[in-house]
Design an enzyme around this catalytic site. Sequence first.
Site, PDB file in Angstrom:
ATOM      1  N   TYR A 183      58.025  27.608  40.051  1.00 46.98           N
ATOM      2  CA  TYR A 183      57.912  27.591  38.996  1.00 46.98           C
ATOM      3  C   TYR A 183      59.098  27.192  38.095  1.00 46.98           C
ATOM      4  O   TYR A 183      60.277  27.116  38.631  1.00 46.98           O
ATOM      5  CB  TYR A 183      57.506  28.949  38.023  1.00 46.98           C
ATOM      6  CG  TYR A 183      56.192  29.446  38.529  1.00 46.98           C
ATOM      7  CD1 TYR A 183      55.115  28.823  38.883  1.00 46.98           C
ATOM      8  CD2 TYR A 183      55.994  30.814  38.266  1.00 46.98           C
ATOM      9  CE1 TYR A 183      53.982  29.223  39.380  1.00 46.98           C
ATOM     10  CE2 TYR A 183      54.746  31.516  38.390  1.00 46.98           C
ATOM     11  CZ  TYR A 183      53.843  30.557  39.057  1.00 46.98           C
ATOM     12  OH  TYR A 183      52.403  31.318  39.473  1.00 46.98           O
ATOM     13  N   SER A 223      44.920  33.571  35.368  1.00 47.17           N
ATOM     14  CA  SER A 223      44.034  32.584  34.370  1.00 47.17           C
ATOM     15  C   SER A 223      42.922  33.545  33.798  1.00 47.17           C
ATOM     16  O   SER A 223      41.835  32.960  34.003  1.00 47.17           O
ATOM     17  CB  SER A 223      43.732  31.718  35.349  1.00 47.17           C
ATOM     18  OG  SER A 223      43.482  30.685  34.170  1.00 47.17           O
ATOM     19  N   LEU A 246      42.152  33.739  30.965  1.00 47.40           N
ATOM     20  CA  LEU A 246      41.794  32.678  29.813  1.00 47.40           C
ATOM     21  C   LEU A 246      41.183  31.491  30.455  1.00 47.40           C
ATOM     22  O   LEU A 246      40.938  30.542  29.471  1.00 47.40           O
ATOM     23  CB  LEU A 246      42.783  32.339  28.800  1.00 47.40           C
ATOM     24  CG  LEU A 246      43.451  33.981  28.389  1.00 47.40           C
ATOM     25  CD1 LEU A 246      44.391  33.186  27.274  1.00 47.40           C
ATOM     26  CD2 LEU A 246      42.470  34.503  27.586  1.00 47.40           C
ATOM     27  N   GLY A 294      43.454  28.876  29.315  1.00 46.07           N
ATOM     28  CA  GLY A 294      43.465  28.716  27.903  1.00 46.07           C
ATOM     29  C   GLY A 294      42.017  28.234  27.497  1.00 46.07           C
ATOM     30  O   GLY A 294      41.836  28.114  26.165  1.00 46.07           O
ATOM     31  N   LEU A 311      39.146  29.486  27.357  1.00 46.22           N
ATOM     32  CA  LEU A 311      38.201  30.769  26.889  1.00 46.22           C
ATOM     33  C   LEU A 311      38.725  30.889  25.449  1.00 46.22           C
ATOM     34  O   LEU A 311      38.393  31.700  24.649  1.00 46.22           O
ATOM     35  CB  LEU A 311      38.237  32.090  27.594  1.00 46.22           C
ATOM     36  CG  LEU A 311      37.370  31.718  28.854  1.00 46.22           C
ATOM     37  CD1 LEU A 311      37.719  33.004  29.817  1.00 46.22           C
ATOM     38  CD2 LEU A 311      36.066  31.621  28.615  1.00 46.22           C
ATOM     39  N   GLY A 353      39.095  28.672  23.223  1.00 47.12           N
ATOM     40  CA  GLY A 353      38.365  27.684  22.501  1.00 47.12           C
ATOM     41  C   GLY A 353      39.091  26.569  22.021  1.00 47.12           C
ATOM     42  O   GLY A 353      38.295  25.524  21.335  1.00 47.12           O
ATOM     43  N   LYS A 354      40.322  26.266  22.477  1.00 45.57           N
ATOM     44  CA  LYS A 354      41.020  25.233  21.896  1.00 45.57           C
ATOM     45  C   LYS A 354      40.713  23.985  22.566  1.00 45.57           C
ATOM     46  O   LYS A 354      41.081  22.956  22.072  1.00 45.57           O
ATOM     47  CB  LYS A 354      42.701  25.658  22.354  1.00 45.57           C
ATOM     48  CG  LYS A 354      43.000  25.441  23.887  1.00 45.57           C
ATOM     49  CD  LYS A 354      44.604  25.983  24.011  1.00 45.57           C
ATOM     50  CE  LYS A 354      45.052  25.704  25.230  1.00 45.57           C
ATOM     51  NZ  LYS A 354      46.304  26.103  25.559  1.00 45.57           N
TER      52      LYS A 354
END
Length: 339
Positions: free
Chosen positions: A53, A218, A220, A223, A225, A227-228
Amino acid sequence: MKRRRLGKSALHVSDICMGTMTFGTGADEAMSHKIMDQSLDAGINFFDTAEIYPVPPKLEYSGRTEEIVGRWLKDKDRDSIILATKVAGPSGGWFQAAVRQGNTALDRHNIVKALDDSLKRLGTDYIDLYQTHWPDHGTVYDETMEVLDDQIRAGKIRAIGCSNETSWGLMKSLEASERLGVTRYCTIQNNFSMNNRRFEDELAQVCKKEGVSLIPYSPLAGGVLSGKYNDGAKPEGARFSAYLAMEGKRQFKMAQRFVNEKSIASTKRFMAIADEAGIAPVTLATAWSKQHDFVASTIVGATHTDQLPDIFAASELVLSDDVMKAVDKVTKDILYPMG
């Protein structure tokens, strides 16, 4: 914040874990420290990082995230933190690791070197949970499990886990540990979300029968989920916005798996469920992940403290049976939106 045991280990962690993979790219050091400080204040005691990372992995800044976490850790009570990191799996094939010039493997040499380097960057003399970042199904598990056990006996790590593993691989590793009389994996860190429920097909049964905890990443769905990415949106600074501009590369294919017609369709229905329940979509996705008996702690991520309240709102939330059934209905109507 509730705490749960990681598999059959002695470790008890908050049921939300703060992931750090964007610390050093998506979030600078000052923001990264604020995110970790607010997470600790909210009751999160579990933090997950990795030697490769931040993402997207690059040789010139691999290890930067561990350094950021290490500097944050300096003035903290080390005993109050459950710290997890990972050793890169073998390079070649689908992915070339951005460490050790891409000459990575899960052999004794690589594991010992990776662990010692992570300990230096993190500024600590032990790792609570040390994980293999991805497996090597072309070799036997004996050497990997033996060297990990050696590091536990040396006091450098407390417990071990795997990541991105299959049912076959997890069972082979557990068999090797039992046959050799060495420490077994207590966790598996795989992708799991309302948009990707493949873990429930086989691996959930392995976890429940073998006493291994899932620590899903993850929740989301990258990301999605939140809605972006709905209706073709590509928000500035978002990971998949950048990946979708990299046609022909591995990142582009990865982004297409997360952001596609089916995944956006299911996301819109999940957002409607969240709206009817009076909660944010991020809160729904996080709470849903936590509400599985094979999950010990759900790994979330953030690039700004503004994103934290909706995550923290899931800490004490138990979704109703009606909400859980509504999510299941979407899953049945839109099968495997991420393929």
